[in-house]
Write a protein that holds these residues in place. Sequence first.
Motif, PDB file in Angstrom:
ATOM      1  N   SER A 138      49.939  42.750  24.891  1.00 30.25           N
ATOM      2  CA  SER A 138      48.937  42.083  25.716  1.00 30.25           C
ATOM      3  C   SER A 138      49.476  41.838  27.121  1.00 30.25           C
ATOM      4  O   SER A 138      48.790  42.078  28.118  1.00 30.25           O
ATOM      5  CB  SER A 138      48.517  40.763  25.080  1.00 30.25           C
ATOM      6  N   ALA A 139      50.717  41.382  27.211  1.00 32.57           N
ATOM      7  CA  ALA A 139      51.337  41.139  28.517  1.00 32.57           C
ATOM      8  C   ALA A 139      51.479  42.447  29.299  1.00 32.57           C
ATOM      9  O   ALA A 139      51.218  42.490  30.512  1.00 32.57           O
ATOM     10  CB  ALA A 139      52.696  40.479  28.334  1.00 32.57           C
ATOM     11  N   ILE A 140      51.878  43.518  28.604  1.00 36.83           N
ATOM     12  CA  ILE A 140      52.002  44.816  29.265  1.00 36.83           C
ATOM     13  C   ILE A 140      50.645  45.278  29.778  1.00 36.83           C
ATOM     14  O   ILE A 140      50.531  45.812  30.888  1.00 36.83           O
ATOM     15  CB  ILE A 140      52.624  45.861  28.304  1.00 36.83           C
ATOM     16  N   GLY A 141      49.590  45.059  29.000  1.00 35.71           N
ATOM     17  CA  GLY A 141      48.234  45.410  29.425  1.00 35.71           C
ATOM     18  C   GLY A 141      47.815  44.641  30.664  1.00 35.71           C
ATOM     19  O   GLY A 141      47.213  45.210  31.588  1.00 35.71           O
ATOM     20  N   GLN A 142      48.137  43.357  30.721  1.00 37.24           N
ATOM     21  CA  GLN A 142      47.797  42.546  31.899  1.00 37.24           C
ATOM     22  C   GLN A 142      48.566  43.027  33.134  1.00 37.24           C
ATOM     23  O   GLN A 142      48.010  43.111  34.230  1.00 37.24           O
ATOM     24  CB  GLN A 142      48.089  41.074  31.626  1.00 37.24           C
ATOM     25  N   SER A 144      49.720  46.055  33.606  1.00 36.48           N
ATOM     26  CA  SER A 144      49.160  47.371  33.962  1.00 36.48           C
ATOM     27  C   SER A 144      47.862  47.217  34.739  1.00 36.48           C
ATOM     28  O   SER A 144      47.634  47.925  35.729  1.00 36.48           O
ATOM     29  CB  SER A 144      48.902  48.209  32.707  1.00 36.48           C
ATOM     30  N   ALA A 145      47.019  46.283  34.296  1.00 34.52           N
ATOM     31  CA  ALA A 145      45.753  46.048  34.997  1.00 34.52           C
ATOM     32  C   ALA A 145      46.021  45.541  36.411  1.00 34.52           C
ATOM     33  O   ALA A 145      45.347  45.945  37.369  1.00 34.52           O
ATOM     34  CB  ALA A 145      44.898  45.047  34.229  1.00 34.52           C
ATOM     35  N   GLY A 146      47.023  44.665  36.557  1.00 36.34           N
ATOM     36  CA  GLY A 146      47.383  44.154  37.886  1.00 36.34           C
ATOM     37  C   GLY A 146      47.883  45.263  38.788  1.00 36.34           C
ATOM     38  O   GLY A 146      47.512  45.335  39.973  1.00 36.34           O
ATOM     39  N   ILE A 147      48.725  46.133  38.244  1.00 37.31           N
ATOM     40  CA  ILE A 147      49.264  47.251  39.034  1.00 37.31           C
ATOM     41  C   ILE A 147      48.132  48.194  39.430  1.00 37.31           C
ATOM     42  O   ILE A 147      48.047  48.631  40.584  1.00 37.31           O
ATOM     43  CB  ILE A 147      50.362  47.996  38.253  1.00 37.31           C
ATOM     44  N   ALA A 148      47.248  48.503  38.486  1.00 31.75           N
ATOM     45  CA  ALA A 148      46.116  49.394  38.783  1.00 31.75           C
ATOM     46  C   ALA A 148      45.248  48.796  39.888  1.00 31.75           C
ATOM     47  O   ALA A 148      44.796  49.514  40.798  1.00 31.75           O
ATOM     48  CB  ALA A 148      45.287  49.625  37.528  1.00 31.75           C
ATOM     49  N   HIS A 149      45.032  47.489  39.841  1.00 37.35           N
ATOM     50  CA  HIS A 149      44.234  46.811  40.865  1.00 37.35           C
ATOM     51  C   HIS A 149      44.922  46.922  42.226  1.00 37.35           C
ATOM     52  O   HIS A 149      44.273  47.211  43.235  1.00 37.35           O
ATOM     53  CB  HIS A 149      44.032  45.336  40.473  1.00 37.35           C
ATOM     54  N   GLU A 150      46.232  46.696  42.248  1.00 32.80           N
ATOM     55  CA  GLU A 150      46.982  46.749  43.502  1.00 32.80           C
ATOM     56  C   GLU A 150      47.030  48.162  44.076  1.00 32.80           C
ATOM     57  O   GLU A 150      47.041  48.346  45.287  1.00 32.80           O
ATOM     58  CB  GLU A 150      48.403  46.217  43.297  1.00 32.80           C
ATOM     59  N   VAL A 151      47.052  49.180  43.232  1.00 34.12           N
ATOM     60  CA  VAL A 151      47.064  50.568  43.700  1.00 34.12           C
ATOM     61  C   VAL A 151      45.659  50.984  44.137  1.00 34.12           C
ATOM     62  O   VAL A 151      45.479  51.701  45.114  1.00 34.12           O
ATOM     63  CB  VAL A 151      47.605  51.508  42.590  1.00 34.12           C
ATOM     64  N   LYS A 152      44.639  50.491  43.446  1.00 34.44           N
ATOM     65  CA  LYS A 152      43.260  50.874  43.729  1.00 34.44           C
ATOM     66  C   LYS A 152      42.807  50.393  45.110  1.00 34.44           C
ATOM     67  O   LYS A 152      42.114  51.120  45.829  1.00 34.44           O
ATOM     68  CB  LYS A 152      42.341  50.308  42.648  1.00 34.44           C
ATOM     69  N   ASN A 153      43.203  49.191  45.512  1.00 32.17           N
ATOM     70  CA  ASN A 153      42.763  48.653  46.807  1.00 32.17           C
ATOM     71  C   ASN A 153      43.179  49.538  47.981  1.00 32.17           C
ATOM     72  O   ASN A 153      42.330  49.913  48.798  1.00 32.17           O
ATOM     73  CB  ASN A 153      43.289  47.227  46.999  1.00 32.17           C
ATOM     74  N   PRO A 154      44.454  49.922  48.122  1.00 28.92           N
ATOM     75  CA  PRO A 154      44.816  50.811  49.247  1.00 28.92           C
ATOM     76  C   PRO A 154      44.157  52.187  49.148  1.00 28.92           C
ATOM     77  O   PRO A 154      43.780  52.775  50.159  1.00 28.92           O
ATOM     78  CB  PRO A 154      46.336  50.947  49.145  1.00 28.92           C
ATOM     79  N   LEU A 155      43.997  52.710  47.916  1.00 29.16           N
ATOM     80  CA  LEU A 155      43.353  54.020  47.760  1.00 29.16           C
ATOM     81  C   LEU A 155      41.896  53.967  48.204  1.00 29.16           C
ATOM     82  O   LEU A 155      41.384  54.919  48.805  1.00 29.16           O
ATOM     83  CB  LEU A 155      43.454  54.495  46.306  1.00 29.16           C
TER      84      LEU A 155
END
Length: 173
Positions: A138-142, A144-155
């Motif tokens: 669950s922690a790894i999923g959270q 991962s979601a945070g990293i995806a969010h941080e990568v998605k904004n600049p893209l």
Amino acid sequence: MDIQIQSKDIDFRQLIEYSLNSILIIEKEGHILYCNKVCLNLLNVATHEEVLHKSWYRFLHPDFHDVFKERLKRVLEEQEAAELIEQRIIRNDGEFIEIEVMSAPYYLGDEIFAQVIIQDITHRKLAEKLLNEGEKLSAIGQISAGIAHEVKNPLTTVKGFLQLLKESRPIPI
């Protein structure tokens, strides 16, 4: 119908024999003098003869031999109950089992023995392990979601600039 049972009427051997916990009586050298039926199942043996007069150290994981010696000494010499602790035993088939153990003095005539009460906690330990692994996932999923969010904004920003650039000057084909 009202039934009254007095302590003199109770057959304590039956209570012990069919208890949910494994119960052993051990003498000062560590030899087993008594074990109930549940203990036979726990140790994966068919008959009492496979256990009686055998050393408890045969079934106890080597990591716990010194701890057991100290606890046995406290029970027999100081006549003091030993608190509940977790240990590991080796069944007759070689499988390791997680257990909780407590010991108390057992008086028989002029002699003192150790009454050892054992509860199999293998399933509980497995459930705790699975719960911990689930929490980790669950922690790894959270994360991962945070990293995806941080990568998605600049893209998204880069994509927007590319669309503006494409609209402002036509690209020859």
